[in-house]
Design a protein around this motif. Structure first.
Motif, PDB file in Angstrom:
ATOM      1  N   SER A   1       0.849  -1.185   0.000  1.00 56.74           N
ATOM      2  CA  SER A   1       0.000   0.000   0.000  1.00 56.74           C
ATOM      3  C   SER A   1       0.888   1.239   0.000  1.00 56.74           C
ATOM      4  O   SER A   1       2.100   1.150   0.235  1.00 56.74           O
TER       5      SER A   1
ATOM      6  N   SER B   1      -7.989  -6.768  -0.810  1.00 51.64           N
ATOM      7  CA  SER B   1      -8.234  -6.138  -2.114  1.00 51.64           C
ATOM      8  C   SER B   1      -6.954  -5.999  -2.936  1.00 51.64           C
ATOM      9  O   SER B   1      -6.730  -4.979  -3.587  1.00 51.64           O
TER      10      SER B   1
ATOM     11  N   TYR C   1      -3.898  -5.795  -1.797  1.00 55.52           N
ATOM     12  CA  TYR C   1      -2.816  -5.147  -1.060  1.00 55.52           C
ATOM     13  C   TYR C   1      -2.371  -6.017   0.117  1.00 55.52           C
ATOM     14  O   TYR C   1      -3.164  -6.780   0.686  1.00 55.52           O
TER      15      TYR C   1
ATOM     16  N   PRO D   1      -6.767   0.059   0.977  1.00 55.15           N
ATOM     17  CA  PRO D   1      -7.381  -0.928   0.077  1.00 55.15           C
ATOM     18  C   PRO D   1      -8.864  -0.712  -0.216  1.00 55.15           C
ATOM     19  O   PRO D   1      -9.413  -1.379  -1.099  1.00 55.15           O
TER      20      PRO D   1
END
Length: 204
Positions: A5, A24, A26, A54
């Motif tokens: 991230s 998601s 990440y 995310p």
């Protein structure tokens, strides 16, 4: 493979447990230490920072944006005031709940939808024939939640205007968007910045 991230340089340095999860697409910290009590009580009695990058983020702009969101969301978005946010659910044509999230009104014809699942294609499909543009800002925008009873004091030391920010209100300050929103059940805020500014935000 999960990707880092925008806050990864800071979250990875603080993650002594090496407990990660995929969120998601990440790599997200599951717990910073082997024992989670300090994190839990930190948020409950002081304040904690949570990387919520995310989350999916969609900007909708145009004369029909409010009508489209009112059709897809469980709230009458046409009545949402400028600088206000609301929580609700995305629904299908029969009213079945698809996802939950928040919508913020950033301008007379501009909105931001956040969700836990990807809905860009679905939004574009329903936007067909309407005067509205859908932009996926999910990767371009980093998000940091500051939650807990001391969250106001922490943020107002950086941005004094945050001290008077009302519940489910949103303001822009110094290149950041700050909303008095969150999901911890306590006083909290969510901060949205461009991904390239994430580490500088964390360090403030």
């Amino acid at each position: 493979m999960a990707r880092p991230s925008p806050f990864h340089a800071r979250t990875s340095a603080a993650c002594h447990s090496w407990a990660w999860k995929e969120w998601s697409g990440y790599a997200a910290v599951r717990a910073y230490d082997l024992h989670t009590e300090a994190e839990y009580f930190g948020v409950r009695h002081a304040a904690g920072m949570i990387d919520v990058s995310p989350l999916y983020k969609y900007d909708l702009h145009g004369p029909d944006a409010a009508a489209l969101l009112a059709y897809l969301f469980s709230r009458d978005i046409g009545r949402l005031g400028l600088g206000r946010a609301t929580y609700g659910c995305l629904l299908d044509e029969r009213g079945k709940v698809l996802d939950d999230g928040t919508i913020s009104r950033l301008g007379p014809e501009q909105f931001r939808l956040t969700s836990s699942e990807p809905w860009r294609g679905w939004l574009v499909e329903h936007a067909a024939g309407r005067r509205v543009e859908v932009t996926d800002e999910s990767d371009a925008v980093a998000a940091l939640a500051v939650q807990g009873p001391s969250a106001r004091a922490v943020l107002s030391a950086v941005w004094p205007s945050v001290a008077k920010l009302g519940f489910f209100r949103v303001i822009d300050v110094d290149g950041a968007r700050v909303g008095r929103t969150g999901y911890t059940g306590d006083l909290g805020y969510e901060i949205w910045v461009r991904a390239g500014d994430a580490v500088a935000l964390w360090d403030r």
